[in-house]
Design a protein around this motif. Sequence first.
Motif, PDB file in Angstrom:
ATOM      1  N   UNK A  16       0.824  -1.214   0.000  1.00  0.00           N
ATOM      2  CA  UNK A  16       0.000   0.000   0.000  1.00  0.00           C
ATOM      3  C   UNK A  16       0.856   1.261   0.000  1.00  0.00           C
ATOM      4  N   UNK A  17       1.971   1.199   0.712  1.00  0.00           N
ATOM      5  CA  UNK A  17       2.813   2.384   0.806  1.00  0.00           C
ATOM      6  C   UNK A  17       3.362   2.776  -0.568  1.00  0.00           C
ATOM      7  N   UNK A  18       3.835   1.802  -1.327  1.00  0.00           N
ATOM      8  CA  UNK A  18       4.333   2.104  -2.674  1.00  0.00           C
ATOM      9  C   UNK A  18       3.204   2.620  -3.574  1.00  0.00           C
ATOM     10  N   UNK A  19       2.039   2.007  -3.431  1.00  0.00           N
ATOM     11  CA  UNK A  19       0.896   2.453  -4.249  1.00  0.00           C
ATOM     12  C   UNK A  19       0.534   3.890  -3.888  1.00  0.00           C
TER      13      UNK A  19
ATOM     14  N   UNK B  40      -3.606   9.443  -2.975  1.00  0.00           N
ATOM     15  CA  UNK B  40      -2.492   8.826  -2.270  1.00  0.00           C
ATOM     16  C   UNK B  40      -2.768   8.556  -0.808  1.00  0.00           C
ATOM     17  N   UNK B  41      -3.832   9.137  -0.268  1.00  0.00           N
ATOM     18  CA  UNK B  41      -4.179   8.852   1.130  1.00  0.00           C
ATOM     19  C   UNK B  41      -4.564   7.384   1.290  1.00  0.00           C
ATOM     20  N   UNK B  42      -4.236   6.833   2.456  1.00  0.00           N
ATOM     21  CA  UNK B  42      -4.591   5.440   2.742  1.00  0.00           C
ATOM     22  C   UNK B  42      -5.664   5.430   3.831  1.00  0.00           C
ATOM     23  N   UNK B  43      -6.758   4.719   3.595  1.00  0.00           N
ATOM     24  CA  UNK B  43      -7.796   4.611   4.620  1.00  0.00           C
ATOM     25  C   UNK B  43      -8.174   3.150   4.842  1.00  0.00           C
ATOM     26  N   UNK B  44      -8.791   2.893   5.998  1.00  0.00           N
ATOM     27  CA  UNK B  44      -9.585   1.683   6.209  1.00  0.00           C
ATOM     28  C   UNK B  44     -11.039   2.141   6.136  1.00  0.00           C
TER      29      UNK B  44
ATOM     30  N   UNK C  88     -11.997  -2.698   4.288  1.00  0.00           N
ATOM     31  CA  UNK C  88     -11.048  -2.598   3.178  1.00  0.00           C
ATOM     32  C   UNK C  88      -9.983  -1.560   3.490  1.00  0.00           C
ATOM     33  N   UNK C  89      -8.738  -1.903   3.214  1.00  0.00           N
ATOM     34  CA  UNK C  89      -7.708  -0.866   3.172  1.00  0.00           C
ATOM     35  C   UNK C  89      -7.629  -0.398   1.724  1.00  0.00           C
ATOM     36  N   UNK C  90      -7.703   0.914   1.549  1.00  0.00           N
ATOM     37  CA  UNK C  90      -7.790   1.477   0.207  1.00  0.00           C
ATOM     38  C   UNK C  90      -6.800   2.627   0.074  1.00  0.00           C
ATOM     39  N   UNK C  91      -6.083   2.657  -1.042  1.00  0.00           N
ATOM     40  CA  UNK C  91      -5.306   3.845  -1.387  1.00  0.00           C
ATOM     41  C   UNK C  91      -6.184   4.709  -2.284  1.00  0.00           C
TER      42      UNK C  91
END
Lengths: 472, 472
Positions: free
Chosen positions: B62-65, B186-190, B179-182
Motif C-alpha cells: 500500500x505504501x508504494x501504491x 495517495x491517502x490510505x484509509x480503512x 477494506x484498506x484502500x489507497x
Amino acid sequence: MPFNALTSELIVAFEAIVGPAHVLTAQRAEAAATAEVYADYGRDHTEDLHYAPDVVLRPANADEISQIMRLCHEHRVPVTPRGAGTGLSGGALPVHHGVVLSTERLNKIIQIDERNLQATVEPGVVNEAFQNAVKEVGLFYPPDPASKGSCFLGGNLAHSSGGPKAVKYGTTKDYVLNLQVVLPTGDIIWTAANTLKNSTGYNLTQLMVGSEGTLGIITKVVFRLLPYPQHTILMLVPFRQEAQAAEAVSAVFRAGIIPSGMEFMERIAMEWSARYLGIPLTVPEDVRAHLLIELDGQDLDQLYKEAEQVYAVLDNYNVGEILLADTAAQKDELWRIRRNIGNAVKSAVYKEEDTVVPRAELGTLLAGVKEIGARYGFQSVCYGHVGDGNLHVNIIRGNLSDEMWNVGLREPISEIFRLCVKLGGTISGEHGIGLVQKGYIGIALAETNLNLMRGIKNVFDPHGILNPGKIF
Amino acid sequence: MPFNALTSELIVAFEAIVGPAHVLTAQRAEAAATAEVYADYGRDHTEDLHYAPDVVLRPANADEISQIMRLCHEHRVPVTPRGAGTGLSGGALPVHHGVVLSTERLNKIIQIDERNLQATVEPGVVNEAFQNAVKEVGLFYPPDPASKGSCFLGGNLAHSSGGPKAVKYGTTKDYVLNLQVVLPTGDIIWTAANTLKNSTGYNLTQLMVGSEGTLGIITKVVFRLLPYPQHTILMLVPFRQEAQAAEAVSAVFRAGIIPSGMEFMERIAMEWSARYLGIPLTVPEDVRAHLLIELDGQDLDQLYKEAEQVYAVLDNYNVGEILLADTAAQKDELWRIRRNIGNAVKSAVYKEEDTVVPRAELGTLLAGVKEIGARYGFQSVCYGHVGDGNLHVNIIRGNLSDEMWNVGLREPISEIFRLCVKLGGTISGEHGIGLVQKGYIGIALAETNLNLMRGIKNVFDPHGILNPGKIF
C-alpha cells in the motif's frame, strides 16, 4: 447557521402540498389540546432529549415529499425526517428546528411478490407488521430489532438495524434490493434494480442504508425475503465466567452450526429484566452470565441433532444446567426476559453505548468496560448480540453527580470506544451515530474518512438542509 | 484530454518507489524478449480488445501504491488498476494509456482468524487459492466465479463478483467487512471495522465494492467466513420447456429449500460445452434446457431429505429423468460441463451480456432474447445463475457482417437491456459496466443517478485519474 427561519408563506405552501390537516404547529396543537402529541415529534427514545420542531409535516407520498424538499432546498430550511421515533442515538431529533417530516402516512405494504420472494413497502410500515404479513404467505423477513413492535422499516434502514437474528441472517442492509429516494433537492430516484445481484454503477442503495436520513428520504423499499423457517429450538445456558460465554460462541460456529440467535446477558441484566417483569427468578450464586441460543430450520429432527452438537461443544466449558425450551410458551418467556432488559434499564436513568467488536473479542471488551466502570465509579448493565460481537453497554445514572453525568462520563465512554477500536471494532453496531455519539466519531473514523463522507453529503445535499447536525 | 503524458522523470521516480525490476515499458520488454507478456497488460478477457499502457508498475504494498498515486495525482497521469485481467467488461483496459498498476505482488494471505471466522488478505490472491486455504481449517469463502482458478480477489471486489453459490450465499460484497484502500490522492484509509455489524457513518466499504477500480485501489481486505459445509448433492434436471425451468426455481424456494447452486443451461449451451470437452453427450430430442441444482449442508441425511422435497416440487413440471450425482467424480463432471460453457463459447467469436432480472422473470427474458435474436438474425448461447435471475447471453458472431458485428448489434443489445429494465432488472449482475457496457448505462440508470455517481467520483478523485473512461 446557514439556515433560514420558517415563514408563514412557507406554511401556506406546505398546506397546499399536504393539506392543512397534515401541517402541525405548536400553536395549532395548543388550540386543539394536542400539545403532548406535538411535543413527541421533538423526542425519540434517546435519553430525555427534546428539540422543538417549527412545523411537523405528514406527507402521503414521494411526490408530496419531493415538493416539500424543493421548497426547503430553495429556502434553506432544515428538514429532519422521522419514522416512529424509537431511535437510540438522537437521529430523529430536530436539533436545528425547522421542519420535522414524518413518514407515518407512508404505511402501505404495496406488494408481496411470492414468485420472486420480494416485497415492496413504504417506510412507515412497522417492522413486526411487515414480518407478520410476509409470514402469512410462508415468507420470512429476518431483521428484528428489540423495538420491532413499534419501529418503522424506514428507521431500520436509516441505521441498518439488526436484532437477534442478525447472527445468522444479517441486518436490514442485507435485505434491501432497491430504494425509492427523494433527494434533498427534491429529485426522486430509484437506487438500483429489483435483483439479487447488481454490478451496474456505484452502490447507491448501501450508501443510503445507514446514512441516518442525511442523504435522502426513503419513500419505497424493495426487500428480498426468505422461506419462513418452520421450527426453532431455544436454549438458555448459564456460565460461571463471562469470558467463557464469549469463547463458547466461536466454538459453536467452528462446529459448523450457525444459530439463528446468540444472545449474551450478564447476570445483572437478567436479574433486572426478571424483576421488571415480575418473574420470580433465582440465578444460582455461581452463575455470571447466560447465553440464549436459538436454532431454526425447516426440520425439527435436524434441529435436535444440531442441539446435541451444541451441547457437545458446551461440555468443554464450565456451564450450569442448560434449559431447553421447546414449547412456544417457554420460548416466549425466555425471549421476553431478553427483550425486556432494555425496558428494565429504561426504568433507571441511563446512557446506552452500542459497542461492537469481532465476536471473539467480546469477553475482553466486557472485562474492559467493567474495569473502566470500577475506575470511574459507575455501574453498567451489559447485554447484546454476542454472535455479532455487538454489546449494549448501559451506564446507569445511580448516584452519579450532575457534573459526572453530563460531562465527566465523556472520558470513560471515550475509553470504552478506544478499546473497541483497538480490538478491531467500532462505536456503533446498529444504533447509529446520530446526535449523541457525534462527539466520539473521531475515535472510530480518520479525518480522511470523515472528509470523504462530508464530500458525499455535499453531492447529495449541497445546502446541507437534510437532518443537519448528525453523524459528523 | 485533461491528462498529461508520462515523462522520463516520472519513470525515474517510479523506479525509486518500486524498484527498476518492477517498472515495465514496451522498449524494455522488447529488449528482454518479453513483448508478449507486456502486451498482455493491455488486454483482459473482454472480446479481443487491446490498449497499450505507457508503463506497467508492479508495487509490493500500500505504501508504494500511495507514493505512485501521489505522483500521478500531482502530474495528472491516468492510472488503470489491474488484477488478473479476467474481467469481461473491459474494466482493466488502459483506454487512456498512462500507468497500468498491477496488484500481482500483493498476493499474501495475511491472517486466517479462526476464532473470529475472518481472514485478512491482499487483493492479488487468486480466488481459489484463498478458498482452499480457508477450507484447510474448516472454513468457507463462498464466492466462486467461473474464473476462480485465475481471477484475483481484488477483481472480484471491483465487480462484486458472484458465481453459482451466490444463490444461497450472496456475492463478494456480502463477505467484505473492511477494506484498506489507497485513494487517488495517495491517502490510505480503512473503510470500516472488522465487525459483522457497523452503523458508524456512511458505508464506504460497499461504495468501494463494485466501483470497478474508479474510486480507490484496494490493498487489504478483511473477509468474514462461514463454517465449511461438509456435504453436497447435485442433480441435473432436464426440462421440455425453458420457461418451466425458470418457474420451477421459484417453486423450490417456496418449498423452503435454498439450494447452494441453481444453474440454468439452455440445450445449445450444454451441447457446446460437452463438444468442447469431448464428452459424448446425447441430450434427448425433447429436452430444451437443464437445471443443475446443488444442495449443501453439514448432514447428508438431511440433504437426502431435502432432495426428496425438491423431487416432489419438480413432479409438478414436465421434466425428464433426473440425474442425481452423489459421488465426487459425478459431481465434478457435471460442474465441469457447466463451468466450461464459457470456454466453449470463447472458442467462437462472441459478445457476452450479463443480464439480470428478478428470478421469476428469467423465462420471459430468455424468450425475449431469442425473439430479438430471430428478428435481427443472430444466434445466442444462454446460461447462467437462474437462482439469482442472472442470465449470461452470449451473442455468437457466426456469419454476421463486420458492419452488423461492430455497429448493428447495438440496437438489439439495447433492446435486450431495455427488456431487463422493464422486468425490474438491470444490465449487469456480476461483470460490471467497465468499458464495453458504458454506452448502455443510460438504459439502466437515470441521469440523476449518474450525476450522483459523477459527484462521488469527483469527491474521491478530483483529477479523474483513476481508471478513467469506465462506467459513465
